[in-house]
Design an enzyme around this catalytic site. Sequence first.
Site, short mmCIF file in Angstrom:
data_model
loop_
_atom_site.label_atom_id
_atom_site.label_comp_id
_atom_site.label_asym_id
_atom_site.label_seq_id
_atom_site.Cartn_x
_atom_site.Cartn_y
_atom_site.Cartn_z
N GLU A 1 11.99 2.70 -6.34
CA GLU A 1 11.11 3.96 -7.61
C GLU A 1 11.22 2.58 -9.23
OE1 GLU A 1 14.16 6.45 -7.90
OE2 GLU A 1 12.92 8.08 -6.43
N GLU B 1 -13.53 -20.18 19.65
CA GLU B 1 -14.57 -18.74 18.43
C GLU B 1 -14.09 -20.39 16.96
OE1 GLU B 1 -12.08 -16.18 18.90
OE2 GLU B 1 -13.88 -15.01 20.03
#
Lengths: 575, 129
Positions: free
Chosen positions: A316, A76
């Site tokens: 955080e 491919e």
Amino acid sequence: MKNTGKIKPAHAGKFMFEKIPSGIKGLDEITGGGLPKGRPALVSGGPGCGKTLFAMEFIARGIIDYNEPGVFVAFEEKIDDLKKNFHSMGFDLDELVRQKKLVLDHITIDRTEIEETGEYDLEGLFIRLGAMIDDVGAKRVAIDTLEAIFSGFANEAILRSELRRLFLWLKDRGITAVVTGERGDRTITKYGLEEYVADCVITLDHRVTNQIATRRLRVVKYRGSIHGTDEYPFLISSDGISVLPITTMSLTHMASTERIATGIPRLDTMLGAKGFYRGSSILVSGQAGTGKTSIAATFVNAACKRGEKCLLFIFEESESQFIRNMKSIGMDFEPWIKKGLLKFHAVRPTAYSLEMHLSMMIKLIDEFKPRVIAVDPISNLYPIGDDVQVRSMMMRLIDYAKSLQITGLFTNLSNDSASEAFSLEPTQMAVSSLMDAWLILKNIEGNGERNRVFSIIKSRGMAHSNQLREFVLSDKGIELLDLYKGTEGVLFGSARMAQQSREVSDRLLRNEEIERKQRELDSKKLVMENEIALLKAKFAREEDEMKTVIGQEVYREKAADSAMKEIAVQRKADR
Amino acid sequence: MTRKPGAGKMPDEAGTDREDFVDLRLYVVDRTSRSLTAYANIKKICEAYSPGKYRITVIDLLKSPDLARSEDITAVPTLIRVPRTPGGRKIIGMLTDTKKVLEELDLTGNGEDSGNPGRNTNKHRTITR
């Protein structure tokens, strides 16, 4: 028989395939040694799931790490594209070709360029492969994507018999091959290549859940070998594929008896005066703003002070924000970073899937080799996975850390809606059983203020205090204080202070009262004594008077008596 | 095998650069019955449709395996007309379907098909007999 050299000496009475390292990180652990030597393995998956990379890593790592020359056949991708793509992953394919270790070949299969009339076979492909194998003395061959030939040739019957022949041919030549195939709707590969490759079939998958893509690998079949059948998450990073075993099979890690200080002296004393065990996992849970991050930071800071490397995963805050905030409670992380003792990994939880997070964490642990890790907070992972998934991820992370004797501290944000008591929430329960120690922080409201209270829920393998402590953050860091137990129950914060001062003033008042009473008594006594004196004086006075009166009476009596005698004498009276 | 009946010794040597000259390469592996059949078939076609103006070079990949790669050969037998032109296709198989082969090679059967519009787009493929 020399040929039996291909087969390992009898293993518990069963013969086993010899395996060769695949060169793909983590895969050899799952398969117990790699791919079957001298046999083809099928790797199947949908578009973009990493088949080509898998095949190329197998070849390139084979050359670089195991000195096994290889041939890569692409149906491919064009050779130039391959070179370009893999250059970015650090593989210099041109150099390998120059060293005569690698042959790259692109086979064009395009039905528009082929007209079929009558029977044919794929002997050309065999010759071609054979020539390339001989060219470099290849031990490994990758064919990506073999199924492309089905799009090139119309006669499926011929193709099928030729494919069967190809696999046998590869086997005969003792070539370890990786053949890739496109995933089918209901089959492992679109054209059923798995029929021909009986020894080892691996599927790759690229799934999207909650908008987060995760790559997974599964060993569907591995004849004659024990292998994990779970789906293993894998990662494609700048240096190729890395697969993670989902959990270690058993709990075999060595338990350390070494204890490490927490950085909070009072907490150490609560933990039998020594702190946590090295290599243990610690959960710090609490509501928002209870000081979880500060505890984690203090713990990390203490480890850095001991000269131990720490890895901090923060979900955080950014690194600089974290550093700034911790400065406000007296901790400076910058020197540790400069010394190379501390490393942050700040990332939004939603940036990746759980598996990806885990992969990143494990990769970083492998690279940085810390002795302490902290994750702040694990609860931020819940939006991207359910309880079971987070638990499984944490289990893997903890297992991994434990196997390396790394101490892990994990913070967990618990629900504010929980009642005032120290309730144990289900999510915490799920994770907490994995943890060796569990600290809980709680906000307690009252008297118009909120105070932090701290306690140890559990700490495996050591005596620990069962008392609550008030948790105070100041510019000097964390301090644990005794709770105030007064006549009005347990008190915190200003209530504690107020109560304490109230008690002081009460005491003062009481003392004054006593003194006053004493004085009163004294004065009463004085009054009494005065009265006694007065009475005595009065009595004395009265006594005097009475004595005078008595004296007069006695005189008067005597006088009367003598007067009578005088009269009698004068009257010369006889009797 | 690899007799090379055409190679270099064509009856019409001087005309190999002519537009209507048919220069063919037949890639085979070994002297299998398939190889032989394919050769026989193409020879018959050439004799019939381009006599004296063709050359068939049979290349046995067993003898020169590297050509399989450089010429991008996968299936055998493969027939290629040289020089290759854009859109020029490989014909694979035993070349049993004469009509297909003629179409692919842009040969016109006995002139019946000559002038068939839309087919002979490549100028040098036009064979006039």
